[in-house]
Design a protein around this motif. Sequence first.
Motif, PDB file in Angstrom:
ATOM      1  N   ALA A   1       2.261  13.800   9.920  1.00 17.80           N
ATOM      2  CA  ALA A   1       3.050  12.638   9.489  1.00 17.80           C
ATOM      3  C   ALA A   1       2.373  11.362   9.964  1.00 17.80           C
ATOM      4  CB  ALA A   1       4.471  12.727  10.046  1.00 17.80           C
ATOM      5  N   ILE A   2       2.663  10.256   9.263  1.00 20.70           N
ATOM      6  CA  ILE A   2       2.107   8.959   9.649  1.00 20.70           C
ATOM      7  C   ILE A   2       3.172   7.877   9.462  1.00 20.70           C
ATOM      8  CG2 ILE A   2       1.129   8.535   7.347  1.00 20.70           C
ATOM      9  CD1 ILE A   2      -1.202   7.097   8.884  1.00 20.70           C
ATOM     10  N   ARG A   3       3.222   6.933  10.409  1.00 18.60           N
ATOM     11  CA  ARG A   3       4.132   5.797  10.344  1.00 18.60           C
ATOM     12  C   ARG A   3       3.414   4.550  10.849  1.00 18.60           C
ATOM     13  NH1 ARG A   3       6.353   9.273   8.112  1.00 18.60           N
ATOM     14  NH2 ARG A   3       8.482  10.088   8.366  1.00 18.60           N
ATOM     15  N   PHE A   4       3.898   3.373  10.409  1.00 15.71           N
ATOM     16  CA  PHE A   4       3.408   2.129  10.987  1.00 15.71           C
ATOM     17  C   PHE A   4       4.468   1.598  11.937  1.00 15.71           C
ATOM     18  CE2 PHE A   4       2.768  -2.474  11.158  1.00 15.71           C
ATOM     19  CZ  PHE A   4       1.433  -2.503  11.538  1.00 15.71           C
ATOM     20  N   ASP A   5       4.083   1.384  13.183  1.00 17.04           N
ATOM     21  CA  ASP A   5       5.001   0.883  14.206  1.00 17.04           C
ATOM     22  C   ASP A   5       4.981  -0.643  14.148  1.00 17.04           C
ATOM     23  OD1 ASP A   5       6.382   0.137  16.514  1.00 17.04           O
ATOM     24  OD2 ASP A   5       5.752   1.947  17.583  1.00 17.04           O
ATOM     25  N   THR A   6       6.028  -1.231  13.571  1.00 15.16           N
ATOM     26  CA  THR A   6       6.077  -2.687  13.415  1.00 15.16           C
ATOM     27  C   THR A   6       6.182  -3.410  14.748  1.00 15.16           C
ATOM     28  OG1 THR A   6       8.473  -2.507  13.100  1.00 15.16           O
ATOM     29  CG2 THR A   6       7.100  -2.570  11.122  1.00 15.16           C
ATOM     30  N   HIS A   7       6.677  -2.736  15.773  1.00 21.61           N
ATOM     31  CA  HIS A   7       6.802  -3.352  17.095  1.00 21.61           C
ATOM     32  C   HIS A   7       5.465  -3.357  17.836  1.00 21.61           C
ATOM     33  CE1 HIS A   7       8.442  -4.553  20.942  1.00 21.61           C
ATOM     34  NE2 HIS A   7       8.030  -3.417  21.497  1.00 21.61           N
ATOM     35  N   LYS A   8       4.771  -2.228  17.819  1.00 25.27           N
ATOM     36  CA  LYS A   8       3.488  -2.106  18.538  1.00 25.27           C
ATOM     37  C   LYS A   8       2.304  -2.554  17.675  1.00 25.27           C
ATOM     38  CE  LYS A   8       3.188   0.037  22.063  1.00 25.27           C
ATOM     39  NZ  LYS A   8       3.183  -0.357  23.496  1.00 25.27           N
ATOM     40  N   LYS A   9       2.559  -2.775  16.388  1.00 23.52           N
ATOM     41  CA  LYS A   9       1.517  -3.200  15.459  1.00 23.52           C
ATOM     42  C   LYS A   9       0.362  -2.200  15.370  1.00 23.52           C
ATOM     43  CE  LYS A   9       3.743  -7.072  14.844  1.00 23.52           C
ATOM     44  NZ  LYS A   9       4.555  -7.289  13.625  1.00 23.52           N
ATOM     45  N   ASP A  10       0.713  -0.925  15.317  1.00 24.54           N
ATOM     46  CA  ASP A  10      -0.319   0.107  15.166  1.00 24.54           C
ATOM     47  C   ASP A  10       0.230   1.247  14.333  1.00 24.54           C
ATOM     48  OD1 ASP A  10       1.452   1.369  16.857  1.00 24.54           O
ATOM     49  OD2 ASP A  10      -0.018   1.940  18.372  1.00 24.54           O
ATOM     50  N   TRP A  11      -0.671   2.161  13.970  1.00 28.67           N
ATOM     51  CA  TRP A  11      -0.292   3.344  13.209  1.00 28.67           C
ATOM     52  C   TRP A  11      -0.024   4.494  14.168  1.00 28.67           C
ATOM     53  CZ3 TRP A  11       0.538   3.208   8.023  1.00 28.67           C
ATOM     54  CH2 TRP A  11       0.045   2.094   7.337  1.00 28.67           C
ATOM     55  N   LEU A  12       1.063   5.198  13.912  1.00 30.26           N
ATOM     56  CA  LEU A  12       1.440   6.358  14.728  1.00 30.26           C
ATOM     57  C   LEU A  12       1.186   7.613  13.903  1.00 30.26           C
ATOM     58  CD1 LEU A  12       2.709   7.293  17.418  1.00 30.26           C
ATOM     59  CD2 LEU A  12       4.946   7.141  16.300  1.00 30.26           C
ATOM     60  N   LEU A  13       0.304   8.458  14.399  1.00 28.18           N
ATOM     61  CA  LEU A  13      -0.116   9.654  13.665  1.00 28.18           C
ATOM     62  C   LEU A  13       0.356  10.904  14.404  1.00 28.18           C
ATOM     63  CD1 LEU A  13      -1.892  10.537  11.202  1.00 28.18           C
ATOM     64  CD2 LEU A  13      -3.785  10.730  12.823  1.00 28.18           C
ATOM     65  N   SER A  14       1.147  11.729  13.717  1.00 28.30           N
ATOM     66  CA  SER A  14       1.596  12.999  14.277  1.00 28.30           C
ATOM     67  C   SER A  14       0.696  14.119  13.765  1.00 28.30           C
ATOM     68  CB  SER A  14       3.048  13.279  13.884  1.00 28.30           C
ATOM     69  OG  SER A  14       3.442  14.564  14.318  1.00 28.30           O
TER      70      SER A  14
ATOM     71  N   SER B 293       0.831  -1.212   0.000  1.00 32.25           N
ATOM     72  CA  SER B 293       0.000   0.000   0.000  1.00 32.25           C
ATOM     73  C   SER B 293       0.861   1.257   0.000  1.00 32.25           C
ATOM     74  CB  SER B 293      -0.916   0.027   1.227  1.00 32.25           C
ATOM     75  OG  SER B 293      -1.813  -1.051   1.204  1.00 32.25           O
ATOM     76  N   LEU B 294       0.401   2.256  -0.722  1.00 31.45           N
ATOM     77  CA  LEU B 294       1.015   3.582  -0.714  1.00 31.45           C
ATOM     78  C   LEU B 294       0.090   4.490   0.070  1.00 31.45           C
ATOM     79  CD1 LEU B 294       3.392   5.274  -1.979  1.00 31.45           C
ATOM     80  CD2 LEU B 294       1.765   5.916  -3.764  1.00 31.45           C
ATOM     81  N   ILE B 295       0.589   5.056   1.186  1.00 33.73           N
ATOM     82  CA  ILE B 295      -0.248   5.893   2.065  1.00 33.73           C
ATOM     83  C   ILE B 295       0.226   7.331   1.961  1.00 33.73           C
ATOM     84  CG2 ILE B 295      -0.976   6.367   4.418  1.00 33.73           C
ATOM     85  CD1 ILE B 295       0.203   2.918   3.610  1.00 33.73           C
ATOM     86  N   LEU B 296      -0.685   8.194   1.593  1.00 34.74           N
ATOM     87  CA  LEU B 296      -0.402   9.619   1.426  1.00 34.74           C
ATOM     88  C   LEU B 296      -1.164  10.408   2.477  1.00 34.74           C
ATOM     89  CD1 LEU B 296       0.833  11.914  -0.375  1.00 34.74           C
ATOM     90  CD2 LEU B 296      -1.299  11.830  -1.685  1.00 34.74           C
ATOM     91  N   ALA B 297      -0.464  11.307   3.166  1.00 34.71           N
ATOM     92  CA  ALA B 297      -1.100  12.176   4.160  1.00 34.71           C
ATOM     93  C   ALA B 297      -1.142  13.606   3.635  1.00 34.71           C
ATOM     94  CB  ALA B 297      -0.343  12.128   5.482  1.00 34.71           C
TER      95      ALA B 297
END
Length: 490
Positions: A315-328, A156-160
């Motif tokens: 900004a947006i990232r996927f946290d591979t450790h916590k298995k969730d999306w991190l939204l700034s 997937s390509l995610i654009l913010a």
Amino acid sequence: MKKGTWKKHHKWFGLLFCFFILLFSLSGIILNHRTLVSQIDISRKYLPSLFEYKKWNNNFLRGTIPLQKDTNTVFIYGSAGIFKSDKRATFFKEFNKGFPQGVDNRNIQAMAETPSQELFAAAQFTLYKYDSNKGWIVAPNSPNERLTDIITHQDSLILATRSHLYVSLPPYQSFEKIEIQKPKGYNAKVTLFRTVWLLHSGELFGIVGKVFMDLLAVILIILSVTGILYWCLPKYIKRLKQKGVKPQQSVRLLKGSLNWHNIIGRYTIILTLFVSFTGWCLRPPILIPLAKNKVSPLPATILQSDNPWNDKLRAIRFDTHKKDWLLSTSEGFYSLKDLKSTPHKLGKVPPVSVMGVNVLEKDSLNQWIVGSFSGLFTWNRDTEEIVDYFTGEIPSSTSGAPFGKRAISGFSKDFKGKECIVEYENGSNFAEMPNEFRVLPMSLWNVALEVHTGRIYTILGSGTLVFISFAGLIVFWVLISGYIVRKKKK
């Protein structure tokens, strides 16, 4: 105060500051019409040396991205566009073929490469895709919004953008718009700073508001020019008379200038005071309390929106450790289980400047590296431990000031054996910057911004931070004194 004293104040303060009033007015008109001037650039060699690129500063290097296919290739992106390098930073070459004319059109916020090795670049207002033959082309069916970030997750390509998320799947020919749900405890209030900012530009009421504020800028220009003529012409007329020349045209011009100055100044006094007051509020010290306080959005303005994230996403990232999306966001950091779930606000987070996050990367220890103009910090989401990246100390506050001791504007971990942390003013020593990059152009819009905020007057040094506040008060005083001098008696 006696009327004579008011007259002296109006005359001398007005003459001393009319140059700045003219610059404020002209730059304000340019700032209101960014797309119209986006193709006009100014070489940095004509600007104060502070604005030259040195050591990758001034947002030249915002971030980097390594290529999957050619593992030795690294792309640098930022305010000057995209540049090609290698893992050891031994060369730097422009990679801007295809971008429209004007550096404002290639101010790159982020880049991403899909698993199928398709390369995308998010400029401020346009998403581009790289074509091996044509260079950078506009990505098909991309959103027409202000862009802030772009990443990939699996295929997937995610654009913010500033207000929405967009998701595209192979072959990346269309985007699904996602409006993020309201967080718990949401209220529709907006910062007082943003309200005053949009009032000052007129954008609060759309294009009609912008044009109205442009007219007020023109009025300030007319008041300045007619004021200068009224001061200069009597001396010129006197010299003509001494030479035996009848100064009829000059006398008419003098009378006309005075009439226009008086009439326009008297009947627009409330509006011109409003412009100077709102502009004065947008710089320290008033800026800080405005940014910390919220009010309900004014009805029938662009601030009134059904979207709870209108102009808030950064900004947006996927946290591979916590298995969730991190939204700034401008409201802080949020966690999402998936992009359509309810965001959960995170409590203990790193300080981030009100100007937004510039660095959001994972390190080898599964900690987040978070950078902004408030500094650079490591953040362990498991333990909630936050420490200063440089000193190892725990930050005293989690509310980021506009500028910290080290204003971080860029970061990269893609160069072998080279730590690349870029400060906005001081840059980075990770590699020597080619000298020809030093005077790469600045967009006319950005030059106008530096003029309007007072940063162009580098001779003032640190005094530029308070220049606008001081100038705003002087302009306010000039308008008040002029009204008192010329108001009609009842």
